[in-house]
Write an enzyme that holds these catalytic residues in place. Structure first.
Site, PDB file in Angstrom:
ATOM      1  N   GLY A  68      28.127  -0.209  26.514  1.00 57.39           N
ATOM      2  CA  GLY A  68      27.742  -0.625  27.865  1.00 57.39           C
ATOM      3  C   GLY A  68      27.594  -2.143  27.920  1.00 57.39           C
ATOM      4  O   GLY A  68      28.459  -2.847  28.429  1.00 57.39           O
ATOM      5  N   ILE A 115      30.715   5.883  35.875  1.00 54.11           N
ATOM      6  CA  ILE A 115      31.669   5.195  36.729  1.00 54.11           C
ATOM      7  C   ILE A 115      31.436   5.559  38.207  1.00 54.11           C
ATOM      8  O   ILE A 115      31.679   6.698  38.642  1.00 54.11           O
ATOM      9  CB  ILE A 115      33.131   5.519  36.298  1.00 54.11           C
ATOM     10  CG1 ILE A 115      33.298   5.226  34.791  1.00 54.11           C
ATOM     11  CG2 ILE A 115      34.131   4.745  37.146  1.00 54.11           C
ATOM     12  CD1 ILE A 115      32.911   3.813  34.346  1.00 54.11           C
ATOM     13  N   GLU A 137      25.964  -3.977  35.920  1.00 51.29           N
ATOM     14  CA  GLU A 137      26.478  -5.340  36.109  1.00 51.29           C
ATOM     15  C   GLU A 137      25.752  -6.324  35.194  1.00 51.29           C
ATOM     16  O   GLU A 137      25.467  -7.454  35.580  1.00 51.29           O
ATOM     17  CB  GLU A 137      26.306  -5.802  37.566  1.00 51.29           C
ATOM     18  CG  GLU A 137      26.802  -4.846  38.597  1.00 51.29           C
ATOM     19  CD  GLU A 137      28.298  -4.830  38.709  1.00 51.29           C
ATOM     20  OE1 GLU A 137      28.937  -5.718  38.130  1.00 51.29           O
ATOM     21  OE2 GLU A 137      28.812  -3.914  39.354  1.00 51.29           O
TER      22      GLU A 137
HETATM   23  P1  FAD Z   1      22.933  -0.428  26.442  1.00 52.15           P
HETATM   24  O1  FAD Z   1      24.038  -1.427  26.328  1.00 52.15           O
HETATM   25  O2  FAD Z   1      22.852   0.673  25.438  1.00 52.15           O
HETATM   26  O3  FAD Z   1      21.552  -1.195  26.482  1.00 52.15           O
HETATM   27  C1  FAD Z   1      20.294  -0.538  26.253  1.00 52.15           C
HETATM   28  C2  FAD Z   1      19.207  -1.600  26.215  1.00 52.15           C
HETATM   29  O4  FAD Z   1      19.484  -2.524  25.175  1.00 52.15           O
HETATM   30  C3  FAD Z   1      19.127  -2.414  27.504  1.00 52.15           C
HETATM   31  O5  FAD Z   1      17.785  -2.733  27.777  1.00 52.15           O
HETATM   32  C4  FAD Z   1      19.878  -3.683  27.143  1.00 52.15           C
HETATM   33  O6  FAD Z   1      19.478  -4.799  27.902  1.00 52.15           O
HETATM   34  C5  FAD Z   1      19.478  -3.841  25.688  1.00 52.15           C
HETATM   35  N1  FAD Z   1      20.427  -4.677  24.956  1.00 52.15           N
HETATM   36  C6  FAD Z   1      21.770  -4.513  24.871  1.00 52.15           C
HETATM   37  N2  FAD Z   1      22.304  -5.492  24.119  1.00 52.15           N
HETATM   38  C7  FAD Z   1      21.262  -6.286  23.729  1.00 52.15           C
HETATM   39  C8  FAD Z   1      21.167  -7.466  22.935  1.00 52.15           C
HETATM   40  N3  FAD Z   1      22.269  -8.053  22.433  1.00 52.15           N
HETATM   41  N4  FAD Z   1      19.949  -7.996  22.733  1.00 52.15           N
HETATM   42  C9  FAD Z   1      18.842  -7.414  23.243  1.00 52.15           C
HETATM   43  N5  FAD Z   1      18.860  -6.308  24.019  1.00 52.15           N
HETATM   44  C10 FAD Z   1      20.074  -5.753  24.252  1.00 52.15           C
HETATM   45  N6  FAD Z   1      29.975   0.844  34.444  1.00 52.15           N
HETATM   46  C11 FAD Z   1      31.282   0.697  34.830  1.00 52.15           C
HETATM   47  O7  FAD Z   1      32.120   0.312  34.016  1.00 52.15           O
HETATM   48  N7  FAD Z   1      31.671   1.000  36.097  1.00 52.15           N
HETATM   49  C12 FAD Z   1      30.803   1.462  37.043  1.00 52.15           C
HETATM   50  O8  FAD Z   1      31.213   1.728  38.183  1.00 52.15           O
HETATM   51  C13 FAD Z   1      29.425   1.632  36.674  1.00 52.15           C
HETATM   52  N8  FAD Z   1      28.530   2.169  37.554  1.00 52.15           N
HETATM   53  C14 FAD Z   1      27.247   2.466  37.127  1.00 52.15           C
HETATM   54  C15 FAD Z   1      26.389   3.160  37.977  1.00 52.15           C
HETATM   55  C16 FAD Z   1      25.104   3.500  37.547  1.00 52.15           C
HETATM   56  C17 FAD Z   1      24.206   4.297  38.435  1.00 52.15           C
HETATM   57  C18 FAD Z   1      24.659   3.090  36.270  1.00 52.15           C
HETATM   58  C19 FAD Z   1      23.264   3.415  35.797  1.00 52.15           C
HETATM   59  C20 FAD Z   1      25.502   2.406  35.427  1.00 52.15           C
HETATM   60  C21 FAD Z   1      26.810   2.092  35.829  1.00 52.15           C
HETATM   61  N9  FAD Z   1      27.724   1.473  34.968  1.00 52.15           N
HETATM   62  C22 FAD Z   1      29.044   1.299  35.342  1.00 52.15           C
HETATM   63  C23 FAD Z   1      27.332   1.203  33.578  1.00 52.15           C
HETATM   64  C24 FAD Z   1      26.492  -0.034  33.401  1.00 52.15           C
HETATM   65  O9  FAD Z   1      27.258  -1.194  33.600  1.00 52.15           O
HETATM   66  C25 FAD Z   1      25.844   0.041  31.995  1.00 52.15           C
HETATM   67  O10 FAD Z   1      24.872   1.053  32.058  1.00 52.15           O
HETATM   68  C26 FAD Z   1      25.223  -1.269  31.568  1.00 52.15           C
HETATM   69  O11 FAD Z   1      26.225  -2.211  31.255  1.00 52.15           O
HETATM   70  C27 FAD Z   1      24.301  -1.117  30.355  1.00 52.15           C
HETATM   71  O12 FAD Z   1      24.928  -0.403  29.359  1.00 52.15           O
HETATM   72  P2  FAD Z   1      24.173   0.846  28.650  1.00 52.15           P
HETATM   73  O13 FAD Z   1      23.649   1.721  29.710  1.00 52.15           O
HETATM   74  O14 FAD Z   1      25.130   1.418  27.676  1.00 52.15           O
HETATM   75  O15 FAD Z   1      22.942   0.207  27.909  1.00 52.15           O
END
Ligand code: FAD
Length: 387
Positions: free
Chosen positions: A140, A166, A366
Site C-alpha cells: 500500500g 480499488i 492517497e
Molecule cells: P500500510 O502501507 O500497510 O501501512 C500501515 C501503517 O504503516 C500506516 O499507518 C502507515 O502510515 C504506516 N507506514 C507505512 N510505511 C511506513 C514507513 N516507512 N514508516 C512509518 N510508518 C509507515 N488504492 C488504489 O490503488 N486505488 C484506489 O482506488 C484506492 N481506494 C481506496 C479506498 C479506500 C476506502 C481505502 C481504505 C483505501 C484505498 N486505496 C486505494 C488504498 C490506499 O491507497 C492504501 O490503503 C494506502 O496507500 C495505505 O496502504 P495500506 O493500507 O497497505 O497500509
C-alpha cells in the site's frame, strides 16, 4: 452569528466563477445527494452508475482536464467542487476523484491520442466509469514493491496479479492497472470485460460505506500493446496521478469538517442541558472556537495551494503538507463535534460520526498521514526515512 467562511472572509478571496461553481455543486449536493446519503451509508451501497451521468452533466468528472469533453476549470475551482461534494460525504468525492484525478488523469497525462479519444469524452460524460489499480494486498504505502506483472507474449502483454481497495473497481468499464514489466512499472488500460479480469466488491467496511471498493484479480489478462499507456514509465507515473487526487483531498476533507461543525453549532443551540442551551456553556464555546480556527486555517492553506497550483505548479511536498493538515484537522473536528452531540452523535440522524468514520479512510488513502510526514521530513532535512 457567523459561519467559519464568514469569519475568515473566504468569499472575499474567491472569484465570481469560483463562487458560482461552489454554489452550483453545493445545491446539487444538498438537493440530490444529501437526502439519500445516510441510507446509502447504512446500506453500504452507492449508486455510482446512476449518479455518474448527473455528475458528468455538471462537468465534475475530469473537470480540471483540458479537451476531450472535460470542463478545463482551474485547480482552485476543482478544489472547491471537491469540498462541496465531501461536505455531503467523502464517498461521493472519492468516486469523483478516482474517475477524474486518477483514471482520467492517467489517460490524459500518459495516454496516446487514440486512447484519449476512445475513453475520455465518455468518462467525462459519466457514461463510462474508470478505476485506478495501484494498491495490492501486501503493498500500500510502498507501491514500488508491487507483484502484479505484465509480460510480453509476441506483440501482446499478459497481466497476472491482484489489486486491493480499488474504488469503483466492480462498477468500472476500464481499469487503469499498474504492473511490473522487465523495463519497470507500466500502466495498462484494461477494459473490464477482458477475459481473466475479475472484480469483487469488498464488504463489511466501517468507513466510506457510500462508496464502492473492490478487489481486482488479473489472471492471464491478454492485452494488445495499444492498451499500454505509452507515456507512463516508472512509479513516477502513478504517483503523478496521486498528487492530483491528493490536491482534491486538501479541499475535500475540509468540506466534511465544515458539515460537522455546522450541524454541531445548530445542535448545540437547541439542545438544552442543565436548563440552558449547550451552546451557552463556555466549555462548548471553547470547543467550537478551536474547531473554527482549525477549519479556517485549513481553508486558507487550501486556497493558497490552489493559487500556487494555478500560477504554474505546486510541489508534491506542498500538496503533502495540505493533505496532512486538512485530513488531520478534519478528523479531529469530526470527533470533537461528536462529543457535543452526545449519544445523538453516534447515529446516522446526524452526519458527524459518518464523516468521522469516512475520514479514517481519507487519512489513509492517497498516502497515509505518516507517509506525508516522511515526504515533508525528507523535504526539510534532505534525508529519506522511508526505510
Ligand atoms: P500500510 O502501507 O500497510 O501501512 C500501515 C501503517 O504503516 C500506516 O499507518 C502507515 O502510515 C504506516 N507506514 C507505512 N510505511 C511506513 C514507513 N516507512 N514508516 C512509518 N510508518 C509507515 N488504492 C488504489 O490503488 N486505488 C484506489 O482506488 C484506492 N481506494 C481506496 C479506498 C479506500 C476506502 C481505502 C481504505 C483505501 C484505498 N486505496 C486505494 C488504498 C490506499 O491507497 C492504501 O490503503 C494506502 O496507500 C495505505 O496502504 P495500506 O493500507 O497497505 O497500509
Amino acid at each position: 452569528m457567523v459561519t467559519v467562511e464568514e469569519l475568515f472572509a473566504i468569499d472575499s478571496l474567491l472569484t465570481d466563477t469560483e463562487r458560482q461553481i461552489r454554489d452550483t455543486v453545493r445545491l446539487f449536493g444538498e438537493q440530490r445527494l444529501r437526502p439519500h446519503v445516510a441510507d446509502w451509508f447504512e446500506a453500504g451501497a452507492f449508486p455510482a452508475r446512476e449518479l455518474a451521468p448527473e455528475l458528468g452533466k455538471l462537468g465534475l468528472l475530469g473537470m480540471h482536464l483540458e479537451g476531450y469533453g472535460c470542463a478545463g476549470v482551474t485547480a482552485t475551482e476543482y478544489g472547491l467542487a471537491c469540498l462541496e461534494l465531501e461536505a455531503v460525504d467523502s464517498g461521493v468525492r472519492s468516486m469523483v476523484s478516482v474517475q477524474g484525478s486518477l483514471a482520467m488523469t492517467a489517460i490524459h497525462k500518459y495516454g496516446s491520442e487514440e486512447q484519449k479519444r476512445r475513453w475520455l469524452p465518455e468518462m467525462a460524460a459519466g457514461n463510462l466509469l474508470g478505476c485506478f489499480g495501484l494498491t495490492e494486498p501486501d503493498f500500500g504505502s510502498n507501491p514500488g514493491g508491487m507483484r502484479t506483472r505484465a509480460r510480453r507474449d509476441g506483440s501482446d502483454w499478459v497481466l497476472d496479479g491482484s489489486k486491493m481497495w480499488i474504488t469503483n473497481g466492480s462498477v468500472a468499464d476500464v481499469a487503469v492497472v499498474w504492473a511490473r514489466t522487465e523495463e519497470g512499472i507500466r500502466g495498462f488500460l484494461v477494459p473490464t470485460d477482458t477475459p481473466g479480469f475479475g472484480a469483487r466488491e469488498m464488504h463489511r467496511k466501517l468507513s466510506l460505506r457510500a462508496s464502492i471498493t473492490a478487489e481486482l484479480s488479473l489472471d492471464g489478462v491478454r492485452l494488445p500493446d495499444d492498451a499500454r499507456l505509452p507515456e507512463a514509465t516508472g512509479l513516477a507515473a502513478p504517483l503523478g496521478c496521486l498528487s492530483e487526487a491528493r490536491f482534491g483531498i486538501v479541499f475535500g476533507a475540509l468540506g466534511a469538517a465544515r458539515d460537522c461543525l455546522n450541524a454541531t453549532v445548530e445542535y448545540a443551540r437547541t439542545r438544552e442541558v442543565f436548563d440552558k442551551p449547550l451552546a451557552a456553556y463556555q466549555l462548548t464555546q471553547a470547543k467550537l472556537a478551536d474547531m473554527a480556527v482549525e477549519l479556517g486555517k485549513g481553508l486558507l492553506l487550501a486556497l493558497h495551494l490552489g493559487r500556487i497550483k494555478d500560477a504554474g505548479g505546486v510541489r508534491p511536498e506542498q500538496v503533502s503538507a495540505g493533505k496532512l493538515n486538512s485530513t488531520r484537522a478534519a478528523i479531529a473536528i469530526a470527533r470533537e463535534c461528536r462529543t457535543i452531540l452526545g449519544a445523538n452523535g453516534i447515529t446516522l440522524e446526524y452526519p458527524v460520526l459518518r464523516h468521522a468514520n469516512n475520514l479514517e479512510s481519507v487519512l489513509t488513502y492517497e498516502g497515509t498521514a505518516e507517509v506525508h510526514q516522511l515526504v515533508l521530513g525528507e523535504a526539510l532535512t534532505g534525508s529519506k526515512a522511508f526505510r
